[in-house]
Design an enzyme around this catalytic site. Structure first.
Site, PDB file in Angstrom:
ATOM      1  N   CYS A 217      44.930  50.291 -18.160  1.00  0.00           N
ATOM      2  CA  CYS A 217      45.180  50.036 -16.732  1.00  0.00           C
ATOM      3  C   CYS A 217      46.639  49.703 -16.449  1.00  0.00           C
ATOM      4  O   CYS A 217      47.145  49.996 -15.366  1.00  0.00           O
ATOM      5  CB  CYS A 217      44.274  48.913 -16.228  1.00  0.00           C
ATOM      6  SG  CYS A 217      44.322  47.416 -17.224  1.00  0.00           S
TER       7      CYS A 217
ATOM      8  N   HIS B 145       0.851  -1.188   0.000  1.00  0.00           N
ATOM      9  CA  HIS B 145       0.000   0.000   0.000  1.00  0.00           C
ATOM     10  C   HIS B 145       0.893   1.246   0.000  1.00  0.00           C
ATOM     11  O   HIS B 145       1.800   1.361   0.832  1.00  0.00           O
ATOM     12  CB  HIS B 145      -0.898   0.025   1.235  1.00  0.00           C
ATOM     13  CG  HIS B 145      -1.842   1.197   1.250  1.00  0.00           C
ATOM     14  ND1 HIS B 145      -2.993   1.236   0.482  1.00  0.00           N
ATOM     15  CD2 HIS B 145      -1.794   2.381   1.920  1.00  0.00           C
ATOM     16  CE1 HIS B 145      -3.611   2.387   0.677  1.00  0.00           C
ATOM     17  NE2 HIS B 145      -2.908   3.106   1.549  1.00  0.00           N
TER      18      HIS B 145
ATOM     19  N   ASP C 215      -7.233  -1.915   4.185  1.00  0.00           N
ATOM     20  CA  ASP C 215      -5.861  -1.487   4.498  1.00  0.00           C
ATOM     21  C   ASP C 215      -5.631  -1.404   6.004  1.00  0.00           C
ATOM     22  O   ASP C 215      -4.947  -0.507   6.503  1.00  0.00           O
ATOM     23  CB  ASP C 215      -5.552  -0.124   3.851  1.00  0.00           C
ATOM     24  CG  ASP C 215      -5.844  -0.114   2.362  1.00  0.00           C
ATOM     25  OD1 ASP C 215      -5.659  -1.173   1.720  1.00  0.00           O
ATOM     26  OD2 ASP C 215      -6.243   0.945   1.843  1.00  0.00           O
TER      27      ASP C 215
END
Length: 810
Positions: free
Chosen positions: A615, A15, A51
């Site tokens: 730079c 289940h 169940d």
């Protein structure tokens, strides 16, 4: 019970819930609908109840936030259930199977889900809506009446971002409309929070992407010209359909599901196409999205062709004719693979420094735009980009580089009119090195790997430790105005190769090549959100990126003061990783024993390259006194030969400075030098022609205490100081007497002297008998207040990766 008890050991039953919770036939559905954090299954001894029999064994798992019935079943319930049933039977055979009576505490029984129970109740929170939809996905399906149509909703997820822009549609039984948007359909809970639905099934049985809901145009074209091989494939697929549907008269309008096909038939269709059409892989979802025969054939052919041609990318372009070519470029923000206006609609002017004319208006980004861009980048990182194979990322980057190469003249022209770069230099360096950078890092994508590390074993067990190199996530990149496209490439390429996504802010005064780059991102096929570009001010857009808590890394090139501000913001927000390439005052030492012709040529380049807006420009030249006068004369002669003027003229050597404020600062810088007693040999003022042109300037007799000896000009200003013959140690001391350490250079024919200087100069790059010789494979970055972290080379990958150590015991 007669059947159940007939076998010697009676009967056991599987289940799909953790009994006694969720008894009944729809147990997995109710596990999700009720928001359980744990799911699982039970194997129990069958009895005459529903169940209720004694438990033999149970197994549980966590429920993922977006699990559906299908994913939970396929991930855990089915495979682990098979294993557990085997274990249970063995326990029965061995006589050790327990029989634990089920407790009545926590027991629930829920009804079998039928259509009347699957209609959505809108008076619940967003989380409950999400649980209801996913608890019915894919069977039996949660449904609602939206815009007058009864539709079934699938692929739900909680939506935690801002409310997306889209088209409202009415929902029966709810006052707040849904919003159809580019990623699905937004539904609102009674708590004001949101759920996004990705796919939905129409009354006809056709499954569509929720973003297409209500559109009248067909989701698939049905007319396509087929090759002979594709005609053969169509005939094969026709026979597959005939076999599945048990129907001979199939035409283009035949609907797979309306003809009686069910979910099992979808699996059969997918597998038969794979088997009989040379391994062509399609997904179940593709069948639901292309339900008629013509639609299905179109989809399959497009898949076989590599998903077909991408849709044409259209945006509102600025059009100009300049440099003998037609230019077309965007001026909006680039978010999620679309060009869009800023959230408040504001713009700013970008100016051509050659004549100070306005090129166009550009969208002025806001904090809200940053937030949206970061959201999109995060979604791309968690989704398609993060899930993509590394080699496939590399393929996209190669394609992007090829597109840049194909349009390099356009990019160089844009770079020239927006930044003042001389066109020939822009073509070779600004654009050429950008292309090389993407190609270089594309090759790194599938070469990122960790290590296996020997550690002490936990005897008698053994241990294995290995490392993983992982991307950081969303990365912010802020680029300067001197090399707009190249700085984008230096940082973005390594960031993408490492697997990150990007939110980039170009300098406000030079946004155009970055935005044009966004166009190529789409054309190359990058997923939406991987790269986002927000033009605007540093105080708003740049600060917004630095402060954002979802940004995990920020790469910045710019001034040292701004770098310090960014580092502080990154620490205060979320301690994000930072790499900084900042100011410089790079020394160039020229000894008596150098090749003077080469030294003069390279010294000119070291200072005047890109108008001095460089730079790593040699901010101070130390010339040994034995050749000082000769060197100075040669430099003056060469400077006088330089042609100043229109940067688009192929014969121009020296273009305009980038923007007026910078030009005025340079003039002030030169005046300070004169006021402090340095000898101005030539230049020092603006050229008397329209535009932002600065005369190439030469100072000598510069002493160590002077302002121009210590501070960077970032312009075409050569600063010369003498040093005593043979005093190598002292000149290196003077060269190192600065808070900057970006680059340096030495000219000498004495290899021992050159290597001694290289060993003792405190700078991230040392050039020996050359200058400006950067390469995509060599690491680039500074020391001290010139920043930390590396661009280019293998080391750049470290800036955008994190290392995870994994230890296993066995």
């Amino acid at each position: 019970m007669e059947v159940i008890t007939a076998p010697k050991n009676e009967s056991v039953c599987y289940h799909p819930s953790l009994l006694p919770r969720h008894r009944g036939a729809s147990a997995i559905n109710w596990t999700l609908i009720q928001g359980d954090k744990k799911a699982g299954f039970s194997i129990f001894w069958a009895d005459d109840g529903l169940d209720t029999g004694p438990i033999l064994l149970q197994r549980e798992c966590d429920v993922d936030p977006n699990d559906t019935v299908d994913t939970l079943y396929n991930r855990f319930m089915f495979p682990e259930g098979i294993k557990a049933m085997g274990e249970a039977v063995q326990m029965v055979a061995d006589g050790v199977a327990p029989k634990e009576k089920q407790s009545d505490e926590g027991a629930t029984y829920e009804a079998l889900l039928r259509k009347e129970l699957c209609e959505i109740n809108w008076d619940q929170s967003a989380e409950s809506l999400h649980n209801f939809v996913r608890g019915h996905d894919r069977h039996p399906g949660a449904w609602a009446v939206i815009d007058g149509e009864e539709v079934t909703l699938y692929h739900s997820s909680l939506w935690t971002e801002s409310v997306p822009e889209g088209r409202p549609v009415d929902i029966q039984g709810k006052n707040t409309p849904a919003i159809v948007h580019e990623e699905g359909m937004i539904l609102f809970g009674n708590d004001g929070k949101m759920v996004n639905i990705r796919t939905m099934q129409l009354p006809s049985g056709k499954t569509i992407h929720a973003s297409h809901f209500g559109q009248e145009e067909a989701l698939y074209k049905t007319e396509i010209e087929l090759s002979d091989e594709e005609k053969e494939m169509k005939e094969i697929i026709l026979n597959i359909w005939r076999g599945i549907l048990s129907k001979a008269d199939i035409d283009g309008s035949t609907d797979f599901f309306a003809s009686g096909a069910a979910s099992m038939d979808v699996t059969r269709l997918v597998e038969e196409v794979k088997e009989k059409c040379s391994g062509l892989k399609i997904e179940n979802e593709d069948v639901y999205m292309a339900t008629t025969f013509d639609e299905f054939i179109y989809m399959v052919v497009q898949k076989s062709r590599g998903f077909g041609e991408p849709a044409e990318f259209v945006y509102d372009a600025v059009k100009m004719h300049v440099n003998n070519m037609d230019l077309s470029f965007p001026n909006q923000l680039f978010i999620n693979n679309e060009f869009v206006d800023s959230s408040n609609g504001k713009t700013f002017n970008t100016v051509n420094p050659a004549d100070e004319s306005v090129i166009c208006k550009v969208a002025l980004g806001t904090k809200e735009d940053v937030n949206r861009a970061v959201e999109c980048a995060k979604k791309a990182f968690d989704g398609p980009w993060g899930q993509m194979n590394a080699r496939d990322r590399g393929a996209l980057m190669f394609k992007l580089a090829d597109l840049m190469d194909k349009h390099k003249e356009e990019l160089a022209t844009l770079e020239s009119i927006d930044s003042g770069a001389v066109y020939t230099l822009a073509l070779k360096t600004h654009v050429g090195m950008s292309i090389d950078t993407f190609k270089y890092f594309a090759g790194w994508c599938d070469k990122i790997h960790g290590k296996t590390i020997p550690i002490n074993h936990a005897r008698p067990s053994r241990n294995l430790t290995y490392t993983r190199r992982e991307p950081l996530g969303v990365c912010g990149i802020v680029t300067p105005w001197n090399y707009p496209l190249m700085m984008l490439a230096w940082k973005t390429a390594s960031c993408l190769a490492a697997g990150n996504t990007v939110v980039l802010k170009p300098a406000q005064v030079t946004p155009l090549t970055s935005l044009k780059f966004g166009e190529f991102v789409v054309r190359a096929g990058f997923p939406a959100g991987v790269i986002n570009i927000i033009s605007g001010s540093g105080s708003v857009v740049g600060q917004g990126i630095a402060d954002h808590e979802q940004v995990r890394k920020l790469g910045f090139t710019g001034s040292t003061p701004i770098g310090k501000t960014i580092m502080e913001s990154c620490a205060r927000s979320n301690l994000k990783k930072v790499s900084l390439e900042l100011g410089g005052k790079s020394p160039l030492i020229i000894f008596n024993d150098c090749d003077l012709d080469k030294a003069v040529r390279m010294a000119m380049s070291s200072v005047f390259f890109n108008k001095g807006e460089n730079c790593i420009a040699a901010g101070r030249l130390f010339v040994e006194e034995g050749i000082h006068d000769k060197f100075l004369d040669r430099v003056v002669t060469e400077v006088k030969k330089m042609k100043i003027g229109n940067p688009l003229d192929r014969s121009t050597d020296h273009g305009p400075q980038n923007h007026r404020a910078h030009l005025e600062k340079l003039i002030e810088y030169c005046q300070i030098g004169v006021d402090q007693g340095a000898t101005l040999v030539m230049g020092g003022k603006q050229v008397d022609i329209p535009g932002l042109y600065m005369e190439p300037t030469v100072f000598t007799d510069v002493e160590d205490h002077m302002f121009i000896a210590k501070e960077e000009s970032f312009g075409p200003v050569m600063v010369i100081s003498k040093f005593k013959n043979g005093d190598t140690e002292d000149v290196v001391r003077r060269a190192n007497d600065t808070e900057f350490g970006l680059a340096s250079g030495v000219f000498t024919n004495d290899v021992s002297k050159a290597l001694w200087v290289a060993d003792h100069i405190d700078a991230g790059t040392v050039f020996v008998n050359t200058y400006n010789k950067t390469d995509v494979a060599a690491p680039f970055g500074g020391f001290k207040q010139s920043g930390f972290g590396k661009d280019l080379g293998e080391e750049a990958m470290n800036e955008y990766l994190k290392t995870k150590a994994v230890t296993i015991e066995y």
